[in-house]
Design a protein around this motif. Structure first.
Motif, PDB file in Angstrom:
ATOM      1  N   LEU B   7       0.743  -1.235   0.151  1.00 19.40           N
ATOM      2  CA  LEU B   7      -0.174  -0.102  -0.092  1.00 19.40           C
ATOM      3  C   LEU B   7       0.967   1.360   0.180  1.00 19.40           C
ATOM      4  CD1 LEU B   7      -3.034   0.798   0.208  1.00 19.40           C
ATOM      5  CD2 LEU B   7      -2.754   0.668   2.617  1.00 19.40           C
ATOM      6  N   PRO B  11      -3.603   7.848   1.027  1.00 24.44           N
ATOM      7  CA  PRO B  11      -4.568   7.543   0.073  1.00 24.44           C
ATOM      8  C   PRO B  11      -4.578   8.177  -1.273  1.00 24.44           C
ATOM      9  CG  PRO B  11      -5.318   9.110   2.057  1.00 24.44           C
ATOM     10  CD  PRO B  11      -3.807   9.011   2.095  1.00 24.44           C
ATOM     11  N   PRO B  19     -15.780   6.970  -2.040  1.00 25.08           N
ATOM     12  CA  PRO B  19     -15.043   5.911  -1.139  1.00 25.08           C
ATOM     13  C   PRO B  19     -14.092   5.269  -2.053  1.00 25.08           C
ATOM     14  CG  PRO B  19     -17.406   5.634  -1.411  1.00 25.08           C
ATOM     15  CD  PRO B  19     -17.122   6.915  -1.828  1.00 25.08           C
ATOM     16  N   PRO B  20     -12.755   4.925  -1.653  1.00 27.01           N
ATOM     17  CA  PRO B  20     -12.000   4.068  -2.323  1.00 27.01           C
ATOM     18  C   PRO B  20     -12.290   2.603  -2.090  1.00 27.01           C
ATOM     19  CG  PRO B  20     -10.549   5.779  -1.043  1.00 27.01           C
ATOM     20  CD  PRO B  20     -12.144   5.571  -0.591  1.00 27.01           C
ATOM     21  N   ILE B  38      -6.545 -12.948   3.471  1.00 28.07           N
ATOM     22  CA  ILE B  38      -6.299 -11.662   4.516  1.00 28.07           C
ATOM     23  C   ILE B  38      -7.624 -10.899   4.543  1.00 28.07           C
ATOM     24  CG2 ILE B  38      -5.638  -9.776   2.905  1.00 28.07           C
ATOM     25  CD1 ILE B  38      -3.263  -9.706   4.941  1.00 28.07           C
ATOM     26  N   PHE B  40     -11.038  -9.662   5.679  1.00 25.35           N
ATOM     27  CA  PHE B  40     -11.801  -9.942   6.796  1.00 25.35           C
ATOM     28  C   PHE B  40     -13.256  -9.222   6.320  1.00 25.35           C
ATOM     29  CE2 PHE B  40      -8.200  -9.761   9.412  1.00 25.35           C
ATOM     30  CZ  PHE B  40      -8.305 -10.896  10.043  1.00 25.35           C
ATOM     31  N   PHE B  41     -13.552  -9.108   5.077  1.00 25.79           N
ATOM     32  CA  PHE B  41     -15.021  -8.522   4.859  1.00 25.79           C
ATOM     33  C   PHE B  41     -15.493  -9.539   3.712  1.00 25.79           C
ATOM     34  CE2 PHE B  41     -12.477  -5.303   6.938  1.00 25.79           C
ATOM     35  CZ  PHE B  41     -13.309  -4.934   7.654  1.00 25.79           C
ATOM     36  N   CYS B  58     -16.409  -4.525  -0.351  1.00 21.85           N
ATOM     37  CA  CYS B  58     -15.140  -3.926   0.194  1.00 21.85           C
ATOM     38  C   CYS B  58     -15.176  -2.725   1.063  1.00 21.85           C
ATOM     39  CB  CYS B  58     -14.332  -3.839  -1.163  1.00 21.85           C
ATOM     40  SG  CYS B  58     -12.734  -2.951  -0.904  1.00 21.85           S
ATOM     41  N   THR B  59     -14.603  -2.536   2.011  1.00 24.28           N
ATOM     42  CA  THR B  59     -14.528  -1.388   2.932  1.00 24.28           C
ATOM     43  C   THR B  59     -13.194  -0.725   2.662  1.00 24.28           C
ATOM     44  OG1 THR B  59     -13.428  -2.368   4.795  1.00 24.28           O
ATOM     45  CG2 THR B  59     -16.007  -2.774   4.593  1.00 24.28           C
ATOM     46  N   GLY B  60     -12.565  -1.004   1.675  1.00 19.10           N
ATOM     47  CA  GLY B  60     -11.344  -0.210   1.505  1.00 19.10           C
ATOM     48  C   GLY B  60     -10.345  -0.264   2.804  1.00 19.10           C
ATOM     49  N   CYS B  61     -10.061  -1.333   3.510  1.00 17.71           N
ATOM     50  CA  CYS B  61      -9.180  -1.303   4.553  1.00 17.71           C
ATOM     51  C   CYS B  61      -7.749  -1.157   4.112  1.00 17.71           C
ATOM     52  CB  CYS B  61      -9.415  -2.354   5.315  1.00 17.71           C
ATOM     53  SG  CYS B  61      -9.005  -3.988   4.847  1.00 17.71           S
ATOM     54  N   GLY B  62      -7.514  -1.763   3.114  1.00 19.32           N
ATOM     55  CA  GLY B  62      -6.158  -1.786   2.459  1.00 19.32           C
ATOM     56  C   GLY B  62      -5.170  -3.183   2.796  1.00 19.32           C
ATOM     57  N   LEU B  63      -5.878  -3.868   3.185  1.00 16.94           N
ATOM     58  CA  LEU B  63      -5.139  -5.019   3.835  1.00 16.94           C
ATOM     59  C   LEU B  63      -4.786  -6.037   2.646  1.00 16.94           C
ATOM     60  CD1 LEU B  63      -6.408  -6.510   7.011  1.00 16.94           C
ATOM     61  CD2 LEU B  63      -4.213  -5.763   6.705  1.00 16.94           C
ATOM     62  N   PHE B  65      -3.714  -4.984  -0.154  1.00 20.20           N
ATOM     63  CA  PHE B  65      -2.624  -4.531  -0.904  1.00 20.20           C
ATOM     64  C   PHE B  65      -1.214  -4.900  -0.294  1.00 20.20           C
ATOM     65  CE2 PHE B  65      -5.823  -1.525  -2.121  1.00 20.20           C
ATOM     66  CZ  PHE B  65      -5.224  -0.869  -3.191  1.00 20.20           C
ATOM     67  N   GLU B  66      -1.429  -5.051   1.107  1.00 22.25           N
ATOM     68  CA  GLU B  66      -0.383  -5.437   1.747  1.00 22.25           C
ATOM     69  C   GLU B  66       0.083  -6.975   1.446  1.00 22.25           C
ATOM     70  OE1 GLU B  66       1.255  -3.464   3.836  1.00 22.25           O
ATOM     71  OE2 GLU B  66      -0.035  -1.932   3.156  1.00 22.25           O
TER      72      GLU B  66
END
Lengths: 338, 99
Positions: B7, B11, B19-20, B38, B40-41, B58-63, B65-66
């Motif tokens: 990531l 942002p 919202p991304p 990974i 969680f949603f 998708c809640t755009g948490c970014g996990l 990407f990691e």
């Protein structure tokens, strides 16, 4: 045959490994997964009263694994989970429903988690969680994401007292990693809390040097990870020795060795989360298996046999074996004189 | 050092307007399924050995990407979003922040 079963706050749980409050416990779908993987229980995501409505909205993006080498496929030993996700995203009633369904579809321990500031809100949330059927409640007074400071503020004393007086289920208090965890734990014990959770993550900040801006959402965030375990080890040991209160430890558990260390320092249960995020739900099973094989090898029947052993082996500073630093005053012997 | 893996530290440009949400670049995806594990949603599924992100979940948490070893995940706008972003106004600094 060794068993992982432990007695925790009056309940008999299958494993000392619990899922900590966070993204792995925000949805009913996750409860059966945790149960299947062998968790002893789940601490649900923290709920806040309507007054803190903004905490139910989350920035995008909000998670960053710093120093996480993803090419190593989960073998990084040190990384930082940097995140800012505040509270359960639904309303208070949704949360009570969430607790009720979680309890009805599983037979593991379900612990509700709440944060508020006024005693009346604390009581409202705690009573609702109790009525919804939770086995215990965790008072999350130290989340790195909460508004205000991370100090043990005076109104928390009132809050803990009023919750303890108003609910029959056990009350856990989640403490910040500092300052003075021992005093906080003593206060919790005096106020009648059944257990303390040691410790929450720290509040930290990371910036981007290219733009000079704080990363992600642009504000402080929670930081934790495997490097964070050493100070929690010390806090667990200190509280275990000085205060007569049940300890649920959390912070930086990456494998069964870390979990066993927490138990050897005196914790009853160990809450994990970062490792689930990076290595998946199977981490719970792997930790359980690791603990069992250790017990089998050492012929340990029950974790009670090793609980607190390391804290009892801790020696007082005045009994530390010491030797003089300098053999004699003056210049040291040169190499030729040896 | 100083280089971020996964990531990007900031942002996407449009994060305060739309919202991304995450999207998989199909050509880059190697089908390793790490993002599926990974998330969680419940947003990511494998379709024909390529990860597919359900933008509604998708809640755009970014996990994800990691977790992606080939940087195959990018930000896109969720243009179906009707409401504006939620910004908390602190009311003239009456709330004290900091440790």
């Amino acid at each position: 045959m060794p068993t992982l079963e432990v007695e925790f706050l009056g309940y008999r749980v299958k494993s000392p490994i619990f899922v900590a409050s966070g993204p792995a416990s925000h949805d009913v779908k996750q409860i059966p997964i945790a149960q299947e993987m062998g968790a002893g229980g789940v601490v649900l995501k923290t709920v806040v009263p309507d007054k803190f409505d903004y905490m139910r909205y989350w920035p995008r993006p909000r998670y960053k694994l710093i120093d996480w080498d993803k090419k190593m496929n989960g073998k990084s030993q040190y990384f930082t989970l940097y995140s800012y996700e505040q509270a359960y995203s639904g309303s208070v009633d949704d949360y009570f429903n969430f607790v009720k369904i979680s309890k009805s579809i599983s037979d593991i321990m379900i612990i509700g988690s709440a944060f508020a500031d006024e005693p009346s809100d604390w009581i409202y949330l705690a009573k609702g969680i109790e009525e919804a059927g939770a086995d215990a409640i965790e008072l999350d007074i130290s989340s790195p994401h909460k508004p205000g400071t991370l100090q043990f503020e005076t109104h928390f004393v009132q809050a803990i007292k009023s919750v303890v007086e108003n609910v029959k289920i056990p009350v856990l208090v989640k403490l910040a990693p500092g300052p003075d965890v021992l005093t906080q734990a003593k206060i919790c014990s005096e106020l009648g809390a059944d257990a303390v959770t040691l410790c929450n993550r720290l509040r930290g900040l990371e910036i981007d040097i290219e733009t000079g801006k704080p990363i992600l959402h642009g504000y402080y965030a929670g930081v934790g990870g495997p490097w964070a375990k050493y100070y929690v080890f010390k806090h667990v040991s200190e509280v275990y020795k000085e205060v007569n209160i049940t300890i649920s430890a959390t912070g930086g558990v990456l494998n069964w060795v870390d979990a066993l260390k927490y138990i050897m320092l005196g914790a009853k249960t160990v809450q994990i989360l970062s490792v689930i995020i990076v290595n998946g739900w199977g981490s719970i099973r792997r930790i359980n298996e690791g603990l069992l094989s250790f017990m089998l090898e050492r012929q340990i029947e029950n974790l009670e046999e090793v609980r607190g052993i390391a804290s009892r082996n801790l020696i007082e500073p005045d009994l530390i074996v010491r030797w003089t630093g300098e053999k004699k005053s003056g210049p040291r012997n040169t190499f030729e004189e040896w | 050092m100083g280089k971020y893996i996964g990531l990007k530290p900031l942002p996407p440009d449009f994060y305060d307007k739309y919202p991304p949400v995450a999207e998989v670049v199909v050509e880059r995806c190697i089908g390793c399924e790490r993002c599926v594990k990974i998330c969680f949603f419940d947003s990511i599924k494998m379709i024909d050995k390529v990860a597919f992100i359900n933008k509604d979940n998708c809640t755009g948490c970014g996990l994800c990407f990691e977790s992606c070893p080939v940087d195959a995940i990018v930000w896109v706008k969720d243009e179906t979003w009707q409401n504006g972003p939620y910004i908390q106004r602190y009311g003239g600094g009456s709330v004290e922040f900091g440790d």
